[in-house]
Design an enzyme around this catalytic site. Structure first.
Site, PDB file in Angstrom:
ATOM      1  N   PHE A 218      -1.854  -5.062   5.998  1.00 41.44           N
ATOM      2  CA  PHE A 218      -2.803  -4.197   5.122  1.00 41.44           C
ATOM      3  C   PHE A 218      -2.058  -2.785   4.482  1.00 41.44           C
ATOM      4  CE2 PHE A 218      -6.121  -0.384   5.446  1.00 41.44           C
ATOM      5  CZ  PHE A 218      -7.143  -0.915   4.728  1.00 41.44           C
TER       6      PHE A 218
ATOM      7  N   THR B  71      -1.912   3.171   3.452  1.00 41.03           N
ATOM      8  CA  THR B  71      -1.452   4.507   3.324  1.00 41.03           C
ATOM      9  C   THR B  71      -0.184   4.907   2.382  1.00 41.03           C
ATOM     10  OG1 THR B  71      -2.152   4.683   5.692  1.00 41.03           O
ATOM     11  CG2 THR B  71      -0.543   6.026   5.320  1.00 41.03           C
TER      12      THR B  71
ATOM     13  N   ALA C 140      -0.958  10.095   0.843  1.00 43.18           N
ATOM     14  CA  ALA C 140      -2.210   9.744   1.261  1.00 43.18           C
ATOM     15  C   ALA C 140      -2.542   9.218   2.695  1.00 43.18           C
ATOM     16  CB  ALA C 140      -2.707   8.873   0.122  1.00 43.18           C
TER      17      ALA C 140
ATOM     18  N   ILE D  10       3.110   1.032   7.065  1.00 38.17           N
ATOM     19  CA  ILE D  10       2.483  -0.336   7.104  1.00 38.17           C
ATOM     20  C   ILE D  10       2.873  -1.180   8.398  1.00 38.17           C
ATOM     21  CG2 ILE D  10       1.802  -2.346   5.669  1.00 38.17           C
ATOM     22  CD1 ILE D  10       0.839   0.766   4.670  1.00 38.17           C
ATOM     23  N   THR D  11       1.991  -1.541   9.166  1.00 38.86           N
ATOM     24  CA  THR D  11       2.376  -2.477  10.363  1.00 38.86           C
ATOM     25  C   THR D  11       2.776  -3.676   9.852  1.00 38.86           C
ATOM     26  OG1 THR D  11       0.783  -0.998  11.832  1.00 38.86           O
ATOM     27  CG2 THR D  11       1.468  -3.122  12.603  1.00 38.86           C
TER      28      THR D  11
ATOM     29  N   GLN E 257       0.762  10.139  36.427  1.00 34.00           N
ATOM     30  CA  GLN E 257       0.638  10.991  37.657  1.00 34.00           C
ATOM     31  C   GLN E 257       0.465  10.419  38.863  1.00 34.00           C
ATOM     32  OE1 GLN E 257       1.026  14.381  36.755  1.00 34.00           O
ATOM     33  NE2 GLN E 257       0.828  14.993  38.543  1.00 34.00           N
TER      34      GLN E 257
ATOM     35  N   GLY F  74       7.075  10.914  40.035  1.00 27.53           N
ATOM     36  CA  GLY F  74       8.189  10.797  39.429  1.00 27.53           C
ATOM     37  C   GLY F  74       8.568   9.474  39.126  1.00 27.53           C
TER      38      GLY F  74
ATOM     39  N   GLU G 186      -5.645   4.284  11.734  1.00 29.65           N
ATOM     40  CA  GLU G 186      -6.920   3.689  11.628  1.00 29.65           C
ATOM     41  C   GLU G 186      -8.055   4.799  11.561  1.00 29.65           C
ATOM     42  OE1 GLU G 186      -8.185  -0.674  11.963  1.00 29.65           O
ATOM     43  OE2 GLU G 186      -6.298  -1.262  12.332  1.00 29.65           O
TER      44      GLU G 186
ATOM     45  N   THR H 243      -7.279   9.081  12.231  1.00 34.95           N
ATOM     46  CA  THR H 243      -7.198   9.799  13.445  1.00 34.95           C
ATOM     47  C   THR H 243      -8.489  10.087  14.227  1.00 34.95           C
ATOM     48  OG1 THR H 243      -7.582  11.959  12.217  1.00 34.95           O
ATOM     49  CG2 THR H 243      -5.396  10.999  12.227  1.00 34.95           C
TER      50      THR H 243
HETATM   51  C1  LIG Z   1       2.308   3.300  13.844  1.00 40.64           C
HETATM   52  C2  LIG Z   1       1.606   3.483  12.900  1.00 40.64           C
HETATM   53  C3  LIG Z   1       0.931   2.315  12.038  1.00 40.64           C
HETATM   54  C4  LIG Z   1       0.225   2.437  11.008  1.00 40.64           C
HETATM   55  N1  LIG Z   1      -0.477   1.199  10.318  1.00 40.64           N
HETATM   56  C5  LIG Z   1      -0.926   1.203   9.359  1.00 40.64           C
HETATM   57  C6  LIG Z   1      -1.266   0.255   8.522  1.00 40.64           C
HETATM   58  O1  LIG Z   1      -1.117  -0.937   9.005  1.00 40.64           O
HETATM   59  N2  LIG Z   1      -1.734   0.179   7.144  1.00 40.64           N
HETATM   60  C7  LIG Z   1      -1.837   1.548   6.690  1.00 40.64           C
HETATM   61  O2  LIG Z   1      -2.505   1.551   5.377  1.00 40.64           O
HETATM   62  N3  LIG Z   1      -1.673   2.732   7.354  1.00 40.64           N
HETATM   63  C8  LIG Z   1      -1.080   2.755   8.582  1.00 40.64           C
HETATM   64  N4  LIG Z   1      -0.989   3.722   9.329  1.00 40.64           N
HETATM   65  C9  LIG Z   1      -1.403   4.969   8.920  1.00 40.64           C
HETATM   66  C10 LIG Z   1      -2.207   5.882   9.538  1.00 40.64           C
HETATM   67  O3  LIG Z   1      -3.627   5.050   9.271  1.00 40.64           O
HETATM   68  C11 LIG Z   1      -2.277   7.173   9.124  1.00 40.64           C
HETATM   69  O4  LIG Z   1      -1.136   7.727   9.855  1.00 40.64           O
HETATM   70  C12 LIG Z   1      -3.509   8.044   9.759  1.00 40.64           C
HETATM   71  O5  LIG Z   1      -4.519   7.634   8.852  1.00 40.64           O
HETATM   72  C13 LIG Z   1      -3.253   9.390   9.450  1.00 40.64           C
HETATM   73  O6  LIG Z   1      -2.525   9.695   8.395  1.00 40.64           O
HETATM   74  P1  LIG Z   1      -1.446  10.855   8.298  1.00 40.64           P
HETATM   75  O7  LIG Z   1      -0.371  10.283   9.157  1.00 40.64           O
HETATM   76  O8  LIG Z   1      -0.979  11.143   6.961  1.00 40.64           O
HETATM   77  O9  LIG Z   1      -1.752  12.132   8.801  1.00 40.64           O
HETATM   78  P2  LIG Z   1      -2.637  13.263   7.799  1.00 40.64           P
HETATM   79  O10 LIG Z   1      -3.756  12.869   7.030  1.00 40.64           O
HETATM   80  O11 LIG Z   1      -1.506  14.162   7.233  1.00 40.64           O
HETATM   81  O12 LIG Z   1      -3.314  14.160   9.175  1.00 40.64           O
HETATM   82  C14 LIG Z   1      -2.292  15.278   9.769  1.00 40.64           C
HETATM   83  C15 LIG Z   1      -3.477  16.048  10.808  1.00 40.64           C
HETATM   84  O13 LIG Z   1      -4.418  16.508  10.064  1.00 40.64           O
HETATM   85  C16 LIG Z   1      -5.706  16.135  10.757  1.00 40.64           C
HETATM   86  N5  LIG Z   1      -6.610  15.914   9.744  1.00 40.64           N
HETATM   87  C17 LIG Z   1      -6.375  15.624   8.137  1.00 40.64           C
HETATM   88  N6  LIG Z   1      -7.542  15.568   7.469  1.00 40.64           N
HETATM   89  C18 LIG Z   1      -8.429  16.110   8.411  1.00 40.64           C
HETATM   90  C19 LIG Z   1     -10.052  16.572   7.916  1.00 40.64           C
HETATM   91  N7  LIG Z   1     -10.700  15.959   6.739  1.00 40.64           N
HETATM   92  N8  LIG Z   1     -10.446  17.098   9.034  1.00 40.64           N
HETATM   93  C20 LIG Z   1      -9.872  17.543  10.323  1.00 40.64           C
HETATM   94  N9  LIG Z   1      -8.769  17.116  10.584  1.00 40.64           N
HETATM   95  C21 LIG Z   1      -7.922  16.522   9.441  1.00 40.64           C
HETATM   96  C22 LIG Z   1      -5.507  14.739  11.080  1.00 40.64           C
HETATM   97  O14 LIG Z   1      -6.398  14.147  11.996  1.00 40.64           O
HETATM   98  C23 LIG Z   1      -4.038  15.009  11.924  1.00 40.64           C
HETATM   99  O15 LIG Z   1      -4.231  15.542  13.035  1.00 40.64           O
HETATM  100  C24 LIG Z   1      -0.089   3.646  10.389  1.00 40.64           C
HETATM  101  C25 LIG Z   1       0.499   4.825  10.982  1.00 40.64           C
HETATM  102  C26 LIG Z   1       1.171   4.605  12.137  1.00 40.64           C
HETATM  103  C27 LIG Z   1       1.776   5.875  12.924  1.00 40.64           C
END
Ligand SMILES: Cc1cc2nc3c(=O)[nH]c(=O)nc-3n(C[C@H](O)[C@H](O)[C@H](O)COP(=O)(O)OP(=O)(O)OC[C@H]3O[C@@H](n4cnc5c(N)ncnc54)[C@H](O)[C@@H]3O)c2cc1C
Length: 388
Positions: free
Chosen positions: A122, A125, A129, A156-157, A337, A341, A364, A366
Protein backbone atom coordinates in the site's frame (compact mmCIF):
# COMPACT_ATOMS: atom_id res chain seq x y z
CA UNK A 1 -25.18 -10.32 21.99
CA UNK A 2 -22.50 -12.84 22.85
CA UNK A 3 -19.01 -11.96 23.96
CA UNK A 4 -17.69 -15.49 23.68
CA UNK A 5 -15.62 -16.70 20.76
CA UNK A 6 -17.27 -19.30 18.54
CA UNK A 7 -15.95 -22.89 18.55
CA UNK A 8 -14.55 -22.19 15.05
CA UNK A 9 -12.65 -19.16 16.35
CA UNK A 10 -11.23 -21.21 19.24
CA UNK A 11 -10.17 -23.90 16.80
CA UNK A 12 -8.57 -21.35 14.48
CA UNK A 13 -6.65 -19.81 17.39
CA UNK A 14 -5.38 -23.21 18.50
CA UNK A 15 -4.29 -24.08 14.96
CA UNK A 16 -2.46 -20.79 14.33
CA UNK A 17 -0.94 -20.83 17.82
CA UNK A 18 0.55 -24.26 17.29
CA UNK A 19 1.89 -23.30 13.87
CA UNK A 20 3.35 -20.07 15.26
CA UNK A 21 4.93 -21.75 18.27
CA UNK A 22 6.45 -24.58 16.28
CA UNK A 23 7.45 -22.93 13.03
CA UNK A 24 7.53 -19.14 13.45
CA UNK A 25 8.78 -18.42 17.00
CA UNK A 26 12.01 -20.40 16.50
CA UNK A 27 12.84 -18.20 13.49
CA UNK A 28 12.02 -14.82 15.05
CA UNK A 29 15.44 -13.93 16.52
CA UNK A 30 17.26 -14.86 13.31
CA UNK A 31 14.84 -12.84 11.15
CA UNK A 32 15.44 -9.83 13.41
CA UNK A 33 19.22 -10.26 13.39
CA UNK A 34 19.52 -10.84 9.63
CA UNK A 35 16.93 -8.15 8.76
CA UNK A 36 15.72 -10.46 6.01
CA UNK A 37 12.20 -11.03 4.82
CA UNK A 38 11.16 -14.59 5.85
CA UNK A 39 10.26 -16.04 2.44
CA UNK A 40 10.01 -19.53 3.99
CA UNK A 41 7.35 -18.33 6.41
CA UNK A 42 5.48 -16.51 3.66
CA UNK A 43 5.30 -19.90 1.87
CA UNK A 44 4.19 -21.60 5.08
CA UNK A 45 1.37 -19.09 5.60
CA UNK A 46 0.34 -19.45 1.96
CA UNK A 47 0.25 -23.27 2.26
CA UNK A 48 -1.90 -22.96 5.38
CA UNK A 49 -4.34 -20.67 3.53
CA UNK A 50 -3.53 -17.84 5.94
CA UNK A 51 -2.85 -15.24 3.26
CA UNK A 52 -6.33 -15.54 1.81
CA UNK A 53 -8.27 -14.93 5.01
CA UNK A 54 -9.62 -11.53 3.93
CA UNK A 55 -10.61 -12.54 0.38
CA UNK A 56 -13.97 -13.91 -0.72
CA UNK A 57 -14.26 -17.60 -1.65
CA UNK A 58 -14.92 -16.78 -5.30
CA UNK A 59 -11.34 -15.45 -5.48
CA UNK A 60 -9.83 -18.40 -3.66
CA UNK A 61 -9.92 -16.84 -0.20
CA UNK A 62 -11.43 -18.13 3.03
CA UNK A 63 -13.32 -14.90 3.82
CA UNK A 64 -12.91 -15.08 7.59
CA UNK A 65 -14.92 -12.73 9.79
CA UNK A 66 -13.09 -9.75 11.29
CA UNK A 67 -12.57 -11.27 14.74
CA UNK A 68 -11.04 -14.39 13.17
CA UNK A 69 -8.73 -12.25 11.03
CA UNK A 70 -7.64 -10.45 14.20
CA UNK A 71 -7.00 -13.80 15.90
CA UNK A 72 -4.72 -14.88 13.04
CA UNK A 73 -2.69 -11.64 13.12
CA UNK A 74 -2.51 -11.77 16.93
CA UNK A 75 -1.31 -15.35 17.17
CA UNK A 76 1.37 -14.85 14.52
CA UNK A 77 2.52 -11.57 16.13
CA UNK A 78 2.76 -13.34 19.47
CA UNK A 79 5.59 -15.33 17.91
CA UNK A 80 7.01 -12.78 15.49
CA UNK A 81 5.78 -9.30 14.57
CA UNK A 82 7.61 -9.25 11.22
CA UNK A 83 5.83 -12.39 10.03
CA UNK A 84 2.44 -11.11 11.19
CA UNK A 85 2.83 -8.27 8.70
CA UNK A 86 2.58 -10.71 5.80
CA UNK A 87 -1.20 -11.30 6.12
CA UNK A 88 -1.75 -7.81 7.60
CA UNK A 89 -0.18 -6.01 4.62
CA UNK A 90 -1.78 -8.40 2.12
CA UNK A 91 -5.07 -7.01 3.38
CA UNK A 92 -3.85 -3.40 3.65
CA UNK A 93 -2.70 -3.41 0.02
CA UNK A 94 -5.85 -5.13 -1.22
CA UNK A 95 -8.31 -2.95 0.70
CA UNK A 96 -8.36 -0.10 -1.85
CA UNK A 97 -9.42 -2.71 -4.44
CA UNK A 98 -12.04 -4.10 -2.03
CA UNK A 99 -13.29 -0.56 -1.39
CA UNK A 100 -13.34 0.76 -4.96
CA UNK A 101 -12.25 -1.94 -7.39
CA UNK A 102 -14.36 -3.28 -10.26
CA UNK A 103 -15.25 -6.99 -10.53
CA UNK A 104 -12.70 -7.25 -13.32
CA UNK A 105 -9.93 -5.75 -11.17
CA UNK A 106 -10.79 -8.08 -8.29
CA UNK A 107 -10.88 -11.07 -10.62
CA UNK A 108 -7.49 -10.13 -12.02
CA UNK A 109 -5.61 -9.63 -8.75
CA UNK A 110 -7.37 -11.28 -5.82
CA UNK A 111 -6.78 -14.95 -6.73
CA UNK A 112 -3.02 -14.39 -6.90
CA UNK A 113 -3.07 -12.45 -3.63
CA UNK A 114 -5.31 -14.94 -1.82
CA UNK A 115 -3.05 -17.85 -2.78
CA UNK A 116 0.05 -15.91 -1.74
CA UNK A 117 1.55 -16.24 -5.23
CA UNK A 118 1.76 -12.43 -5.29
CA UNK A 119 2.43 -9.92 -2.52
CA UNK A 120 0.83 -6.48 -2.52
CA UNK A 121 1.84 -3.22 -0.80
CA UNK A 122 0.00 0.00 0.00
CA UNK A 123 1.85 3.07 -1.25
CA UNK A 124 0.46 6.28 0.22
CA UNK A 125 3.14 7.96 2.36
CA UNK A 126 5.63 10.37 0.82
CA UNK A 127 8.62 12.23 2.27
CA UNK A 128 6.56 15.39 2.81
CA UNK A 129 3.22 13.65 3.36
CA UNK A 130 3.06 11.45 6.45
CA UNK A 131 0.20 12.23 8.83
CA UNK A 132 -0.77 15.00 6.41
CA UNK A 133 -1.75 12.62 3.62
CA UNK A 134 -3.38 15.37 1.56
CA UNK A 135 -0.02 17.06 0.94
CA UNK A 136 0.99 14.23 -1.42
CA UNK A 137 2.94 15.30 -4.49
CA UNK A 138 3.23 12.26 -6.71
CA UNK A 139 1.60 12.91 -10.10
CA UNK A 140 -0.42 10.81 -12.53
CA UNK A 141 -0.88 12.37 -15.98
CA UNK A 142 -3.44 10.96 -18.40
CA UNK A 143 -1.96 9.85 -21.74
CA UNK A 144 -4.50 8.17 -24.02
CA UNK A 145 -5.57 4.89 -22.45
CA UNK A 146 -2.86 5.14 -19.80
CA UNK A 147 -1.66 7.26 -16.93
CA UNK A 148 1.99 8.18 -16.50
CA UNK A 149 3.12 8.19 -12.86
CA UNK A 150 6.02 10.29 -11.59
CA UNK A 151 7.21 10.81 -8.04
CA UNK A 152 8.30 8.84 -5.04
CA UNK A 153 6.91 7.12 -1.96
CA UNK A 154 8.52 6.60 1.43
CA UNK A 155 8.25 3.95 4.16
CA UNK A 156 6.29 1.41 2.12
CA UNK A 157 6.03 -1.97 3.87
CA UNK A 158 6.95 -4.78 1.45
CA UNK A 159 7.39 -2.11 -1.25
CA UNK A 160 10.64 -3.67 -2.47
CA UNK A 161 9.29 -7.22 -2.68
CA UNK A 162 5.64 -6.76 -3.70
CA UNK A 163 4.45 -7.79 -7.16
CA UNK A 164 1.78 -5.14 -7.18
CA UNK A 165 0.92 -1.96 -5.31
CA UNK A 166 -2.06 0.18 -4.66
CA UNK A 167 -0.57 3.64 -5.14
CA UNK A 168 -1.93 7.15 -4.79
CA UNK A 169 -1.08 10.09 -7.05
CA UNK A 170 -2.46 13.50 -7.98
CA UNK A 171 -4.43 13.56 -11.21
CA UNK A 172 -5.38 17.18 -10.51
CA UNK A 173 -2.58 19.02 -8.73
CA UNK A 174 -4.61 22.24 -8.58
CA UNK A 175 -7.37 20.52 -6.64
CA UNK A 176 -4.79 19.13 -4.15
CA UNK A 177 -4.66 15.86 -2.23
CA UNK A 178 -8.18 15.80 -0.86
CA UNK A 179 -9.99 16.24 -4.15
CA UNK A 180 -7.32 15.73 -6.80
CA UNK A 181 -5.73 12.43 -5.75
CA UNK A 182 -6.53 9.13 -7.48
CA UNK A 183 -5.74 5.51 -6.68
CA UNK A 184 -4.08 3.03 -9.05
CA UNK A 185 -3.08 -0.60 -9.18
CA UNK A 186 0.57 -0.68 -10.27
CA UNK A 187 2.45 -3.84 -11.19
CA UNK A 188 6.01 -3.52 -9.99
CA UNK A 189 7.57 -5.00 -13.13
CA UNK A 190 6.42 -1.85 -14.97
CA UNK A 191 9.35 -0.02 -16.61
CA UNK A 192 10.38 3.06 -14.62
CA UNK A 193 9.47 1.57 -11.23
CA UNK A 194 12.24 0.99 -8.70
CA UNK A 195 12.77 0.53 -4.98
CA UNK A 196 16.17 2.16 -4.48
CA UNK A 197 16.36 2.05 -0.69
CA UNK A 198 15.27 -0.12 2.22
CA UNK A 199 15.31 1.46 5.69
CA UNK A 200 17.26 0.20 8.71
CA UNK A 201 14.78 0.04 11.55
CA UNK A 202 14.42 -0.31 15.31
CA UNK A 203 11.98 -3.21 15.04
CA UNK A 204 10.01 -5.39 12.59
CA UNK A 205 13.42 -5.70 11.01
CA UNK A 206 12.59 -8.56 8.65
CA UNK A 207 9.86 -6.53 7.04
CA UNK A 208 11.33 -4.41 4.24
CA UNK A 209 10.24 -0.74 4.46
CA UNK A 210 11.09 0.76 1.11
CA UNK A 211 11.41 4.00 -0.75
CA UNK A 212 9.78 3.71 -4.17
CA UNK A 213 10.51 5.71 -7.32
CA UNK A 214 8.16 6.16 -10.24
CA UNK A 215 9.91 7.49 -13.30
CA UNK A 216 7.39 7.73 -16.15
CA UNK A 217 5.65 4.53 -15.04
CA UNK A 218 2.85 3.76 -17.50
CA UNK A 219 -0.30 2.36 -15.90
CA UNK A 220 -3.38 1.41 -17.93
CA UNK A 221 -6.42 3.58 -17.17
CA UNK A 222 -8.20 0.28 -16.51
CA UNK A 223 -6.05 0.08 -13.34
CA UNK A 224 -7.49 3.25 -11.84
CA UNK A 225 -9.62 2.53 -8.78
CA UNK A 226 -12.93 4.35 -8.79
CA UNK A 227 -13.12 7.76 -10.41
CA UNK A 228 -10.45 10.42 -10.76
CA UNK A 229 -10.34 12.34 -7.48
CA UNK A 230 -11.53 9.41 -5.34
CA UNK A 231 -8.02 8.66 -4.01
CA UNK A 232 -8.21 10.42 -0.65
CA UNK A 233 -11.59 8.87 0.13
CA UNK A 234 -10.31 5.41 -0.83
CA UNK A 235 -7.16 5.84 1.29
CA UNK A 236 -9.16 6.91 4.35
CA UNK A 237 -11.72 4.10 3.94
CA UNK A 238 -8.78 1.67 3.72
CA UNK A 239 -7.02 2.94 6.84
CA UNK A 240 -10.25 3.06 8.83
CA UNK A 241 -10.40 -0.73 8.50
CA UNK A 242 -6.76 -1.77 8.08
CA UNK A 243 -5.59 -0.25 11.36
CA UNK A 244 -7.36 -3.09 13.12
CA UNK A 245 -4.65 -5.36 11.70
CA UNK A 246 -2.05 -3.25 13.49
CA UNK A 247 -4.16 -3.30 16.66
CA UNK A 248 -4.28 -7.11 16.51
CA UNK A 249 -0.54 -7.20 15.88
CA UNK A 250 -0.04 -5.03 18.98
CA UNK A 251 -1.99 -7.33 21.30
CA UNK A 252 -0.13 -10.33 19.89
CA UNK A 253 3.22 -8.69 20.66
CA UNK A 254 1.99 -7.80 24.17
CA UNK A 255 0.82 -11.36 24.80
CA UNK A 256 4.13 -12.78 23.59
CA UNK A 257 5.94 -10.53 26.07
CA UNK A 258 3.63 -11.57 28.94
CA UNK A 259 4.23 -15.26 28.17
CA UNK A 260 7.99 -14.73 28.14
CA UNK A 261 7.91 -12.69 31.36
CA UNK A 262 5.85 -15.28 33.25
CA UNK A 263 8.05 -18.15 32.06
CA UNK A 264 11.23 -16.33 33.08
CA UNK A 265 9.92 -15.16 36.46
CA UNK A 266 8.80 -18.70 37.29
CA UNK A 267 12.37 -19.98 36.76
CA UNK A 268 14.55 -17.17 38.05
CA UNK A 269 15.36 -17.19 41.78
CA UNK A 270 16.58 -14.25 43.88
CA UNK A 271 16.66 -13.86 47.68
CA UNK A 272 15.87 -17.58 47.95
CA UNK A 273 12.57 -17.47 46.11
CA UNK A 274 11.18 -17.39 42.60
CA UNK A 275 10.95 -13.89 41.10
CA UNK A 276 7.32 -14.66 40.26
CA UNK A 277 6.58 -14.97 43.99
CA UNK A 278 7.45 -11.31 44.67
CA UNK A 279 4.19 -9.45 45.00
CA UNK A 280 5.63 -6.46 43.16
CA UNK A 281 6.25 -8.70 40.15
CA UNK A 282 2.84 -10.36 40.38
CA UNK A 283 1.17 -6.94 40.36
CA UNK A 284 3.14 -5.97 37.26
CA UNK A 285 2.13 -9.20 35.55
CA UNK A 286 -1.50 -8.66 36.56
CA UNK A 287 -1.51 -5.15 35.07
CA UNK A 288 0.16 -6.39 31.89
CA UNK A 289 -2.36 -9.19 31.47
CA UNK A 290 -5.54 -7.29 32.33
CA UNK A 291 -4.58 -4.33 30.13
CA UNK A 292 -3.82 -6.64 27.22
CA UNK A 293 -7.14 -8.42 27.71
CA UNK A 294 -8.98 -5.06 27.69
CA UNK A 295 -7.23 -4.07 24.46
CA UNK A 296 -7.98 -7.47 22.91
CA UNK A 297 -11.68 -7.20 23.68
CA UNK A 298 -11.81 -3.71 22.19
CA UNK A 299 -10.13 -4.97 19.01
CA UNK A 300 -12.72 -7.75 18.69
CA UNK A 301 -15.59 -5.34 19.40
CA UNK A 302 -14.28 -3.03 16.68
CA UNK A 303 -13.80 -5.95 14.25
CA UNK A 304 -17.38 -7.11 14.76
CA UNK A 305 -18.63 -3.58 14.12
CA UNK A 306 -16.62 -3.31 10.90
CA UNK A 307 -18.25 -6.56 9.73
CA UNK A 308 -21.67 -5.18 10.69
CA UNK A 309 -20.97 -2.00 8.68
CA UNK A 310 -21.77 0.43 11.49
CA UNK A 311 -21.64 4.15 10.68
CA UNK A 312 -18.96 5.03 13.25
CA UNK A 313 -16.25 2.56 12.15
CA UNK A 314 -13.40 5.12 12.64
CA UNK A 315 -14.40 5.65 16.28
CA UNK A 316 -14.05 1.95 16.95
CA UNK A 317 -10.98 1.14 14.90
CA UNK A 318 -9.01 4.21 16.00
CA UNK A 319 -9.91 3.58 19.65
CA UNK A 320 -8.79 -0.03 19.28
CA UNK A 321 -5.50 0.86 17.59
CA UNK A 322 -4.81 3.60 20.15
CA UNK A 323 -5.39 1.37 23.16
CA UNK A 324 -3.72 -1.71 21.66
CA UNK A 325 -0.61 0.16 20.52
CA UNK A 326 -0.11 1.97 23.83
CA UNK A 327 -0.75 -1.28 25.71
CA UNK A 328 1.82 -3.15 23.64
CA UNK A 329 4.45 -0.50 24.32
CA UNK A 330 3.75 -0.43 28.07
CA UNK A 331 3.50 -4.20 28.44
CA UNK A 332 6.67 -4.98 26.49
CA UNK A 333 8.58 -2.33 28.47
CA UNK A 334 7.34 -3.92 31.69
CA UNK A 335 8.27 -7.38 30.41
CA UNK A 336 11.86 -6.18 30.03
CA UNK A 337 11.65 -4.96 33.64
CA UNK A 338 10.40 -8.35 34.88
CA UNK A 339 13.43 -10.03 33.30
CA UNK A 340 15.81 -7.49 34.84
CA UNK A 341 19.13 -7.20 33.00
CA UNK A 342 18.32 -10.33 30.99
CA UNK A 343 15.38 -8.46 29.49
CA UNK A 344 17.78 -6.04 27.91
CA UNK A 345 19.87 -8.54 26.01
CA UNK A 346 18.91 -10.44 22.90
CA UNK A 347 19.25 -13.89 24.44
CA UNK A 348 15.59 -13.39 25.47
CA UNK A 349 12.82 -12.23 23.13
CA UNK A 350 11.38 -9.35 25.17
CA UNK A 351 13.89 -6.71 24.00
CA UNK A 352 12.91 -7.53 20.39
CA UNK A 353 9.23 -7.37 21.33
CA UNK A 354 9.74 -3.96 22.94
CA UNK A 355 11.41 -2.70 19.75
CA UNK A 356 8.67 -4.27 17.62
CA UNK A 357 5.89 -2.80 19.77
CA UNK A 358 7.01 0.77 19.11
CA UNK A 359 5.92 0.69 15.47
CA UNK A 360 2.32 -0.01 16.45
CA UNK A 361 2.19 3.51 17.89
CA UNK A 362 3.44 4.98 14.64
CA UNK A 363 2.19 3.40 11.45
CA UNK A 364 -1.27 3.44 9.91
CA UNK A 365 -1.75 6.74 11.69
CA UNK A 366 0.29 7.76 14.75
CA UNK A 367 -1.36 7.64 18.16
CA UNK A 368 -1.82 11.42 17.96
CA UNK A 369 -3.79 10.97 14.74
CA UNK A 370 -5.91 8.20 16.30
CA UNK A 371 -6.78 10.61 19.10
CA UNK A 372 -7.80 13.24 16.55
CA UNK A 373 -10.11 10.71 14.87
CA UNK A 374 -11.64 9.57 18.16
CA UNK A 375 -12.10 13.16 19.37
CA UNK A 376 -13.78 14.22 16.11
CA UNK A 377 -16.15 11.28 16.28
CA UNK A 378 -16.87 11.95 19.94
CA UNK A 379 -17.69 15.61 19.28
CA UNK A 380 -19.88 14.70 16.31
CA UNK A 381 -21.75 12.14 18.45
CA UNK A 382 -22.23 14.74 21.15
CA UNK A 383 -23.46 17.35 18.67
CA UNK A 384 -20.54 19.67 19.46
CA UNK A 385 -19.31 21.63 16.40
CA UNK A 386 -15.67 20.83 15.46
CA UNK A 387 -14.70 24.51 15.87
CA UNK A 388 -16.37 26.89 18.28
C1 LIG B 1 8.10 0.80 9.50
C2 LIG B 1 7.10 1.66 8.80
C3 LIG B 1 6.23 1.07 7.89
C4 LIG B 1 5.30 1.85 7.20
N1 LIG B 1 4.49 1.27 6.24
C5 LIG B 1 3.74 2.07 5.43
C6 LIG B 1 3.04 1.52 4.31
O1 LIG B 1 3.05 0.30 4.06
N2 LIG B 1 2.37 2.37 3.49
C7 LIG B 1 2.31 3.72 3.71
O2 LIG B 1 1.70 4.43 2.92
N3 LIG B 1 2.95 4.27 4.80
C8 LIG B 1 3.66 3.48 5.65
N4 LIG B 1 4.33 4.02 6.73
C9 LIG B 1 4.21 5.46 7.00
C10 LIG B 1 3.49 5.76 8.30
O3 LIG B 1 2.12 5.55 8.17
C11 LIG B 1 3.87 7.21 8.68
O4 LIG B 1 5.20 7.17 9.09
C12 LIG B 1 2.97 7.76 9.74
O5 LIG B 1 1.69 7.96 9.24
C13 LIG B 1 3.49 9.09 10.30
O6 LIG B 1 3.94 9.95 9.32
P1 LIG B 1 5.39 10.62 9.49
O7 LIG B 1 6.35 9.53 9.76
O8 LIG B 1 5.66 11.47 8.30
O9 LIG B 1 5.28 11.51 10.77
P2 LIG B 1 4.75 13.03 10.84
O10 LIG B 1 3.41 13.13 10.21
O11 LIG B 1 5.82 13.94 10.34
O12 LIG B 1 4.57 13.20 12.41
C14 LIG B 1 5.62 13.63 13.30
C15 LIG B 1 4.98 13.81 14.68
O13 LIG B 1 3.97 14.83 14.62
C16 LIG B 1 2.73 14.32 15.09
N5 LIG B 1 1.64 14.93 14.34
C17 LIG B 1 1.52 15.05 12.97
N6 LIG B 1 0.37 15.65 12.66
C18 LIG B 1 -0.26 15.92 13.83
C19 LIG B 1 -1.51 16.53 14.18
N7 LIG B 1 -2.35 16.97 13.24
N8 LIG B 1 -1.83 16.63 15.48
C20 LIG B 1 -0.99 16.16 16.44
N9 LIG B 1 0.20 15.58 16.19
C21 LIG B 1 0.55 15.46 14.91
C22 LIG B 1 2.82 12.83 14.84
O14 LIG B 1 1.92 12.09 15.65
C23 LIG B 1 4.28 12.55 15.16
O15 LIG B 1 4.42 12.41 16.56
C24 LIG B 1 5.24 3.25 7.46
C25 LIG B 1 6.09 3.82 8.40
C26 LIG B 1 7.02 3.05 9.05
C27 LIG B 1 7.95 3.71 10.03
Amino acid sequence: MTYLPTPEQDELRAMVRELAQERIAPRAAAIDAAQEFPWDLKELLAQQDLLGICFEEQYGGTNLDGVSQAIVAEEIARADATTSLIPIVQKLGALPIMVAGSDEQKQRYFPRLASGEWLIAFALTEAAAGSDVASNRMRARRDGDDYILNGSKRFITHGSIANVLTAFALTDAEAGGRKGMSAFIVETDSPGFSAPRVEHKMGIRGSPTAELNFDDVRVPAANRLGEEGDGFKIAMATLDVSRLGVAAQAIGIAQGAIDAAVAYAAERRQFGQRVVDFEAIQFMLADMSSQTEAARQLVYAAAARVDAGVTDIPYWTSSAKLIAGDTAMRVTTDAVQVLGGYGYINEFPVERMMRDAKITQLYEGTQQIQRLVVARQLLARSGVPARG
